[in-house]
Design a protein around this motif. Structure first.
Motif, PDB file in Angstrom:
ATOM      1  N   ASP A 294       0.971  -1.335   0.145  1.00 27.94           N
ATOM      2  CA  ASP A 294       0.004   0.159   0.073  1.00 27.94           C
ATOM      3  C   ASP A 294       0.547   1.272  -0.094  1.00 27.94           C
ATOM      4  N   GLN A 295       2.045   1.112  -0.260  1.00 31.74           N
ATOM      5  CA  GLN A 295       2.695   2.413  -0.135  1.00 31.74           C
ATOM      6  C   GLN A 295       2.883   3.269  -1.679  1.00 31.74           C
TER       7      GLN A 295
ATOM      8  N   TYR B 185       7.791  10.000   6.897  1.00 28.99           N
ATOM      9  CA  TYR B 185       8.030   9.028   6.144  1.00 28.99           C
ATOM     10  C   TYR B 185       8.615   7.757   6.088  1.00 28.99           C
TER      11      TYR B 185
ATOM     12  N   LYS C 145       5.773   5.825   2.668  1.00 33.14           N
ATOM     13  CA  LYS C 145       4.239   5.528   3.467  1.00 33.14           C
ATOM     14  C   LYS C 145       4.524   6.429   4.587  1.00 33.14           C
TER      15      LYS C 145
END
Length: 439
Positions: free
Chosen positions: A212-213, A356, A370
């Motif tokens: 999901d990054q 991040y 992410k």
């Protein structure tokens, strides 16, 4: 700054960043253990360069740090005859870039010049053991030979606080630390750096990120490859401007540097939208490195517009905190837009990485990101970090570099007891770290 196979495990290096007065440097530093018997070195972490070098039998280097109270903390200097595991690197080695060898067995000389004015490190290459500490009872600590620059002469900002005790090269070329670890089969060819909003952080070798990054491809060139990416659009407070340019993600640069028109697009739109009183420098000799700064007072709230960089591929990279708090004896306490105008490379510095976990995926040749607080993150192929053995972060130590021919005998050397350890629940590389402000 821009220049027997074991199971593939995640190796974690912990570091802390100290924000300091504006005329000085704020970089991530970590303690690394090298040699036999092991010595500790306080090194700067740099994705913008490749060679891991240490002050070594040096004639020009920093030998100590002076605190604001006047106490001197001596730094270790690597001595060639003190480590029983040290080997020479011949000129014929594939790690050597020396163009002409007097003989195949002669030592490999090196000289690395950096973008900062008149800044360099020179000496010759050696090999010695880097101690990788794990906290898994079933896994032995890993000691691996790694190529190191025996830095005999440092110049420029290295004598003024940047990398006072060595530079930990994290770049793409085969001599860098992650390259060597991957070549030896210790990790997969990827690592991440997490930059917490409180200044803490960690680097995890072998981390390939999560599904999901956000991600964007690297722009590769054969000579001196870097973590260079493409930005296609700039959005400030909802105002979008299509503009494509390249930039290097460089943990060895404190702030972000942009060429025009990107610099002007961001700064002028930001200034028009920010709800704050712009600070006017008192004189042309102002020490402020930033063009757009704003006065602050205890009863004043400042509202800043959001800043988004759209990366090649379409994923958004929101800058979580574009404002930098700075302190000046002449101009007081201010908040500044943390971008400086560049006349050469575009560089995404540490301040734009805050908040991040940045993944440098060298195997798939892309940059990932992410949002993370760097403490609760569960890596895709590890268990969580255990905080049960982690004492609170100690206050920053404000220091000045001390260049001397002989170490001071008034105080003890910088030792692990002056830092602390965060335990990991998997097979990490865990190193000590300190919060240090370099003045």
């Amino acid at each position: 700054m821009v220049d027997k196979v074991l199971p593939q495990e995640n190796l974690t290096l912990l570091s802390v960043q100290g924000w300091v007065r504006i005329q000085h440097l704020c970089l991530h530093f970590a303690n690394v253990s090298v040699g036999t018997p092991p010595l500790w070195f306080l090194v700067a972490l740099d994705t913008g360069s490749d060679l891991f070098w240490l002050p070594c039998n040096c004639t020009s280097c920093v030998r100590g740090l002076k605190t604001q109270t006047g106490k001197v903390i001596d730094l270790n200097i690597y001595e060639l005859d003190k480590s029983s595991t040290r080997n020479s690197v011949p000129c014929s080695s594939n790690m050597c870039k020396q163009t002409q060898c007097p003989s195949s067995r002669s030592s490999c000389q090196y000289e690395v010049e950096y973008l900062s004015n008149d800044t360099s490190s020179s000496g010759f290459l050696i090999e010695d053991v880097l101690h990788l500490i794990t906290d898994n009872d079933q896994t032995k600590d890993v000691d691996t030979h790694i190529t190191i620059g025996c830095g005999q002469v440092q110049t420029g900002v290295f004598l003024n606080g940047a990398a006072p005790n060595g530079l930990f090269g994290l770049g793409m070329e085969n001599v860098s630390v992650p390259s060597i670890l991957a070549q030896k089969g210790l990790i997969s060819d990827s690592f991440s750096m997490c930059f917490g909003s409180d200044g803490s952080g960690r680097i995890t070798f072998g981390d390939t990120g999560s599904l999901d990054q956000g991600k964007t491809p690297f722009n590769l060139r054969e000579s001196h490859p870097t973590y260079n990416i493409t930005i296609t659009q700039i959005i400030v407070g909802g105002y979008a401007a299509d503009h494509e340019f390249h930039a290097i993600f460089d943990s060895g640069t404190s702030f972000t540097y942009l060429n025009d028109p990107a610099y002007t697009l961001i700064s002028k739109k930001f200034n028009s939208l920010v709800k704050a009183v712009r600070h006017s420098p008192l004189s042309p000799d102002s020490e402020l490195p930033f063009e757009y700064c704003y006065d602050i007072s205890p009863d004043q709230a400042i509202e800043v517009p959001f800043l988004n960089l759209t990366m090649k591929g379409g994923d958004d990279y929101y800058v979580t905190d574009p404002i930098v708090p700075v302190s000046s004896e002449v101009e007081g306490n201010l908040l500044c837009l943390g971008i400086q105008k560049s006349d050469n490379l575009n560089i995404i510095g540490q301040n734009f990485m805050t908040g991040y976990r940045i993944v440098f995926d060298r195997e798939n040749m892309n940059l990932g990101w992410k949002e993370s607080n760097c403490t609760d993150e569960v890596l895709s192929n590890t268990r969580p970090i255990s905080k049960s053995n982690s004492p609170a972060v100690s206050p920053a130590i404000a220091v000045n570099p001390v260049a001397r021919s002989e170490p001071s005998s008034n105080n003890g050397r910088f030792s692990p007891s002056q830092s602390f350890r965060m335990k990991a629940s998997f097979a990490y590389m865990v190193l000590l770290f300190s919060l240090i402000a370099i003045f």
